[in-house]
Design a protein around this motif. Structure first.
Motif, short mmCIF file in Angstrom:
data_model
loop_
_atom_site.label_atom_id
_atom_site.label_comp_id
_atom_site.label_asym_id
_atom_site.label_seq_id
_atom_site.Cartn_x
_atom_site.Cartn_y
_atom_site.Cartn_z
N ILE A 1 0.85 -1.20 0.00
CA ILE A 1 0.00 0.00 0.00
C ILE A 1 0.88 1.25 0.00
CG2 ILE A 1 -1.55 1.40 1.45
CD1 ILE A 1 -2.97 -1.18 2.22
N LEU A 2 1.94 1.22 0.82
CA LEU A 2 2.86 2.35 0.91
C LEU A 2 3.57 2.59 -0.43
CD1 LEU A 2 3.84 4.35 3.05
CD2 LEU A 2 5.71 2.77 3.53
N GLU A 3 4.01 1.51 -1.06
CA GLU A 3 4.68 1.63 -2.36
C GLU A 3 3.74 2.23 -3.41
OE1 GLU A 3 7.68 0.91 -3.81
OE2 GLU A 3 8.55 0.55 -1.83
N ASP A 4 2.49 1.74 -3.44
CA ASP A 4 1.52 2.24 -4.41
C ASP A 4 1.13 3.69 -4.15
OD1 ASP A 4 1.54 -0.25 -5.57
OD2 ASP A 4 -0.30 -0.92 -4.60
N LEU A 5 1.12 4.06 -2.88
CA LEU A 5 0.66 5.38 -2.48
C LEU A 5 1.59 6.49 -2.95
CD1 LEU A 5 -1.67 6.53 -0.76
CD2 LEU A 5 -0.11 6.51 1.17
N VAL A 6 2.89 6.28 -2.80
CA VAL A 6 3.83 7.35 -3.15
C VAL A 6 4.02 7.49 -4.66
CG1 VAL A 6 5.02 7.37 -0.95
CG2 VAL A 6 5.85 5.89 -2.76
N ALA B 1 -2.51 11.21 5.26
CA ALA B 1 -3.93 11.03 5.56
C ALA B 1 -4.48 9.74 4.96
CB ALA B 1 -4.73 12.23 5.06
N VAL B 2 -4.11 9.45 3.72
CA VAL B 2 -4.60 8.25 3.06
C VAL B 2 -4.02 7.00 3.70
CG1 VAL B 2 -4.57 6.96 0.87
CG2 VAL B 2 -5.04 9.40 0.87
N TYR B 3 -2.74 7.02 4.04
CA TYR B 3 -2.10 5.87 4.69
C TYR B 3 -2.72 5.60 6.06
CZ TYR B 3 1.52 2.58 6.10
OH TYR B 3 2.19 1.46 6.51
N LYS B 4 -3.03 6.67 6.79
CA LYS B 4 -3.67 6.54 8.11
C LYS B 4 -5.07 5.92 7.95
CE LYS B 4 -4.76 7.64 12.45
NZ LYS B 4 -4.49 6.68 13.49
N LYS B 5 -5.80 6.35 6.94
CA LYS B 5 -7.16 5.86 6.71
C LYS B 5 -7.15 4.38 6.32
CE LYS B 5 -11.34 7.64 6.55
NZ LYS B 5 -11.96 8.13 7.77
N LEU B 6 -6.21 3.98 5.48
CA LEU B 6 -6.18 2.61 4.98
C LEU B 6 -5.60 1.61 5.99
CD1 LEU B 6 -4.98 3.17 1.32
CD2 LEU B 6 -7.26 2.52 2.07
N PHE C 1 5.89 11.73 5.82
CA PHE C 1 6.67 11.63 4.59
C PHE C 1 7.59 12.83 4.50
CE2 PHE C 1 2.92 9.10 3.98
CZ PHE C 1 3.39 8.00 3.28
N ILE C 2 8.90 12.56 4.32
CA ILE C 2 9.89 13.62 4.19
C ILE C 2 10.84 13.25 3.05
CG2 ILE C 2 9.85 14.41 6.59
CD1 ILE C 2 12.26 12.62 7.13
N PHE C 3 11.57 14.26 2.55
CA PHE C 3 12.58 13.98 1.55
C PHE C 3 13.92 13.79 2.27
CE2 PHE C 3 9.60 16.01 -1.41
CZ PHE C 3 9.61 15.04 -2.40
N ALA C 4 14.64 12.76 1.88
CA ALA C 4 15.96 12.50 2.47
C ALA C 4 16.94 13.57 1.96
CB ALA C 4 16.44 11.11 2.08
#
Length: 91
Positions: free
Chosen positions: A26-31, A74-79, A86-89
């Motif tokens: 889910i995380l991979e698909d989300l970003v 928000a979407v990750y929390k809901k699912l 989420f931050i940029f390295a």
């Protein structure tokens, strides 16, 4: 376990069906177009877990990703019912 457990035997759940694996996908698909650079789990003193997801810095300018970061959370929390930031390295 059902009544016929002894006859059938216990089946092992495939790795692709585990909760951890499903949440990872889910995380991979989300970003979407960006790549995940790294992940850290922060556990605070009161026991709450926070997942810090570091995105690839070279994707910073791709399709206005910076504006979508709060939406990703928000979407990750809901699912998944898990907190994520989420931050940029740093490059």
């Amino acid at each position: 376990l059902d009544k016929n457990f002894r006859r059938k035997g216990l089946k092992i759940r495939p790795r692709s069906r585990t909760l951890t694996s499903v949440h990872e996908s889910i995380l991979e698909d989300l970003v979407g177009p960006t790549e995940i650079f790294g992940k850290r789990t922060r556990i605070s003193v009161d026991g709450t877990k926070l997942l810090k997801v570091m995105l690839d810095p070279k994707d910073k300018d791709k399709n206005d990703v910076e504006a979508k970061m709060s939406t990703f959370s928000a979407v990750y929390k809901k699912l998944t019912n898990k907190e994520a930031v989420f931050i940029f390295a740093e490059a």
